[in-house]
Design a protein around this motif. Sequence first.
Motif, mmCIF file in Angstrom:
data_model
loop_
_atom_site.group_PDB
_atom_site.id
_atom_site.type_symbol
_atom_site.label_atom_id
_atom_site.label_comp_id
_atom_site.label_asym_id
_atom_site.label_seq_id
_atom_site.Cartn_x
_atom_site.Cartn_y
_atom_site.Cartn_z
ATOM 1 N N PRO A 33 -117.444 -38.731 58.392
ATOM 2 C CA PRO A 33 -118.860 -38.655 58.782
ATOM 3 C C PRO A 33 -119.133 -37.461 59.692
ATOM 4 O O PRO A 33 -119.292 -37.588 60.901
ATOM 5 N N SER A 34 -119.155 -36.265 59.111
ATOM 6 C CA SER A 34 -119.353 -35.041 59.893
ATOM 7 C C SER A 34 -120.800 -34.907 60.351
ATOM 8 O O SER A 34 -121.724 -35.401 59.709
ATOM 9 N N ASP A 35 -120.985 -34.209 61.467
ATOM 10 C CA ASP A 35 -122.308 -33.965 62.062
ATOM 11 C C ASP A 35 -123.002 -35.253 62.467
ATOM 12 O O ASP A 35 -124.221 -35.320 62.567
ATOM 13 N N HIS A 36 -122.193 -36.301 62.704
ATOM 14 C CA HIS A 36 -122.700 -37.606 63.101
ATOM 15 C C HIS A 36 -122.340 -37.910 64.557
ATOM 16 O O HIS A 36 -121.510 -37.247 65.163
ATOM 17 N N LYS A 37 -122.943 -38.986 65.045
ATOM 18 C CA LYS A 37 -122.580 -39.546 66.340
ATOM 19 C C LYS A 37 -122.585 -41.062 66.227
ATOM 20 O O LYS A 37 -123.447 -41.641 65.557
ATOM 21 N N GLY A 38 -121.628 -41.701 66.867
ATOM 22 C CA GLY A 38 -121.582 -43.156 66.865
ATOM 23 C C GLY A 38 -122.636 -43.739 67.791
ATOM 24 O O GLY A 38 -122.841 -43.245 68.908
ATOM 25 N N LEU A 39 -123.314 -44.784 67.339
ATOM 26 C CA LEU A 39 -124.370 -45.453 68.108
ATOM 27 C C LEU A 39 -124.166 -46.956 68.023
ATOM 28 O O LEU A 39 -123.702 -47.472 67.009
ATOM 29 N N ILE A 40 -124.525 -47.647 69.077
ATOM 30 C CA ILE A 40 -124.562 -49.111 69.050
ATOM 31 C C ILE A 40 -126.012 -49.514 69.270
ATOM 32 O O ILE A 40 -126.566 -49.323 70.361
ATOM 33 N N ILE A 41 -126.640 -50.017 68.220
ATOM 34 C CA ILE A 41 -128.065 -50.355 68.267
ATOM 35 C C ILE A 41 -128.210 -51.867 68.314
ATOM 36 O O ILE A 41 -127.948 -52.555 67.322
ATOM 37 N N ASN A 42 -128.584 -52.369 69.484
ATOM 38 C CA ASN A 42 -128.737 -53.817 69.656
ATOM 39 C C ASN A 42 -127.533 -54.580 69.114
ATOM 40 O O ASN A 42 -127.663 -55.580 68.414
ATOM 41 N N GLY A 43 -126.342 -54.061 69.410
ATOM 42 C CA GLY A 43 -125.112 -54.742 69.044
ATOM 43 C C GLY A 43 -124.522 -54.340 67.715
ATOM 44 O O GLY A 43 -123.412 -54.760 67.377
ATOM 45 N N VAL A 44 -125.207 -53.519 66.910
ATOM 46 C CA VAL A 44 -124.713 -53.091 65.600
ATOM 47 C C VAL A 44 -124.265 -51.641 65.699
ATOM 48 O O VAL A 44 -125.024 -50.767 66.123
ATOM 49 N N THR A 45 -123.017 -51.364 65.317
ATOM 50 C CA THR A 45 -122.471 -50.008 65.389
ATOM 51 C C THR A 45 -122.771 -49.257 64.106
ATOM 52 O O THR A 45 -122.505 -49.754 63.010
ATOM 53 N N ILE A 46 -123.332 -48.050 64.237
ATOM 54 C CA ILE A 46 -123.585 -47.208 63.071
ATOM 55 C C ILE A 46 -123.198 -45.768 63.406
ATOM 56 O O ILE A 46 -123.034 -45.401 64.567
ATOM 57 N N MET A 47 -123.050 -44.968 62.359
ATOM 58 C CA MET A 47 -122.934 -43.523 62.501
ATOM 59 C C MET A 47 -124.247 -42.933 62.005
ATOM 60 O O MET A 47 -124.730 -43.283 60.928
ATOM 61 N N ALA A 48 -124.834 -42.030 62.799
ATOM 62 C CA ALA A 48 -126.103 -41.410 62.412
ATOM 63 C C ALA A 48 -126.001 -39.898 62.560
ATOM 64 O O ALA A 48 -125.387 -39.398 63.508
ATOM 65 N N PRO A 49 -126.602 -39.140 61.631
ATOM 66 C CA PRO A 49 -126.574 -37.678 61.747
ATOM 67 C C PRO A 49 -127.343 -37.205 62.979
ATOM 68 O O PRO A 49 -128.441 -37.686 63.260
ATOM 69 N N VAL A 50 -126.741 -36.251 63.702
ATOM 70 C CA VAL A 50 -127.424 -35.673 64.860
ATOM 71 C C VAL A 50 -127.419 -34.141 64.833
ATOM 72 O O VAL A 50 -128.138 -33.510 65.608
ATOM 73 N N SER A 84 -126.883 -47.781 72.728
ATOM 74 C CA SER A 84 -125.927 -47.223 73.661
ATOM 75 C C SER A 84 -124.924 -46.419 72.856
ATOM 76 O O SER A 84 -124.888 -46.498 71.621
ATOM 77 N N PHE A 85 -124.127 -45.623 73.535
ATOM 78 C CA PHE A 85 -123.155 -44.775 72.870
ATOM 79 C C PHE A 85 -121.749 -45.235 73.222
ATOM 80 O O PHE A 85 -121.461 -45.489 74.401
ATOM 81 N N PRO A 86 -120.881 -45.364 72.228
ATOM 82 C CA PRO A 86 -119.490 -45.689 72.558
ATOM 83 C C PRO A 86 -118.935 -44.675 73.556
ATOM 84 O O PRO A 86 -119.168 -43.474 73.428
ATOM 85 N N ALA A 87 -118.224 -45.176 74.559
ATOM 86 C CA ALA A 87 -117.655 -44.292 75.571
ATOM 87 C C ALA A 87 -116.549 -43.429 74.966
ATOM 88 O O ALA A 87 -115.925 -43.795 73.964
ATOM 89 N N GLN A 88 -116.320 -42.277 75.577
ATOM 90 C CA GLN A 88 -115.214 -41.437 75.116
ATOM 91 C C GLN A 88 -113.909 -42.208 75.281
ATOM 92 O O GLN A 88 -113.624 -42.743 76.348
ATOM 93 N N PRO A 89 -113.110 -42.304 74.217
ATOM 94 C CA PRO A 89 -111.861 -43.064 74.317
ATOM 95 C C PRO A 89 -110.891 -42.417 75.299
ATOM 96 O O PRO A 89 -110.859 -41.201 75.454
ATOM 97 N N ARG A 90 -110.088 -43.238 75.947
ATOM 98 C CA ARG A 90 -109.160 -42.730 76.948
ATOM 99 C C ARG A 90 -108.044 -41.893 76.331
ATOM 100 O O ARG A 90 -107.517 -40.993 76.977
ATOM 101 N N PHE A 91 -107.703 -42.194 75.065
ATOM 102 C CA PHE A 91 -106.610 -41.417 74.478
ATOM 103 C C PHE A 91 -106.993 -39.952 74.259
ATOM 104 O O PHE A 91 -106.128 -39.100 74.111
#
Length: 372
Positions: A33-50, A84-91
């Motif tokens: 999923p290039s040119d996307h960003k992960g989003l959590i919309i009211n509890g549902v996780t999606i990838m959306a183009p940004v 909300s946006f998933p936080a940057q993973p620690r790894f």
Amino acid sequence: MNPQTLINELQSYGLRLVDPNAGAPSRRGGAGPSDHKGLIINGVTIMAPVHTASAYASPYLALAPDEAGNSIVQREGCTVGTLSFPAQPRFYDLQTADGIPYQQIALLHGTDVLATTVLQTCIRYESRRKTCRFCSIGQSLAAGRTLAHKSPAQLAEVAKAAVELDGVKHMVMTTGTPNRTDRGAAVLLESVIAVKAAVDLPIQVQCEPPDDDIWFQRLHDAGVDSLGMHMEAVSPSVRESIMPGKAEVPIERYLEAFRAAVPVFGYGQVSSYILAGLGDTASEILDMCRTLIDIGVYPFVVPFVPIAGTPLEDHPAPLPAFMHEVLEPLGRMLSQAGMSRESVKAGCARCGACSSLSTYEKQVPQLTEVLN
């Protein structure tokens, strides 16, 4: 606005961001999923183009996050939900002993899936006449954001860290096609063996159908839980126009391979990515989905997203109404067949973030209540 409409429109039109740096980094170029960003919309996780041209003109705008990390989503000035946006993973903060950042080896997709392209090169990509016209697999490599070949040891190291530090639940390994024989199955097999020896993690591998069906049993014996063989387009004319090299592997071979793979991996554990919006009609997509379901294959239908720098960068994304026309009957077909995203052990279909398909399989009451 119902949840399907909201997700379909976000994935078709994209999303403008007041704060583009919120949450984990977005992706530019590369596979997946290039040119996307992960989003959590009211509890549902999606990838959306940004980062696409359509996203820059999208009617949807995410305001800057508040102190709790929540952003108001507006459509032409009217509030339609929160995200909300998933936080940057620690790894992502780690690197190998020889100084390679972990995020050049594998990335977090959604909130709990680790994804990697084992080979960031492809025999299709090297020829303008043969390349898939939507593919950007070489962009992230050219920009120095990834490696041409992730070694089994590197993948095992990163996977173990992602599980321990960020609670990753499953992993996707895809690959550019290195040859016209095993078509990537061999390099995926050695990668899976290494990861499984390091950490207990469900894995999906993705490749074109290999020339010999024995590879399915070899992959399964190595520890592969789910298999993806992606058709992308379903009609011969669209396949030949959009991906002339890959179309050399005919649809009939895909169907043969699916019939051989399902008994090995299990009902619903083999999937195929189908890109809606490349030119196939809704009826053509649904006819193929029906065929795949009858074989025991999960058809994961996602909206095509035009990526900058590819021959299809100006090709329009499918309209939300077209996605609804496909996904509503497909959701019913999957339910009647006893298939669902939740029953897939690993991979893109399990994640589900690149499509609203899972919301058609199973309604999400809490999301509907918030948005209505």
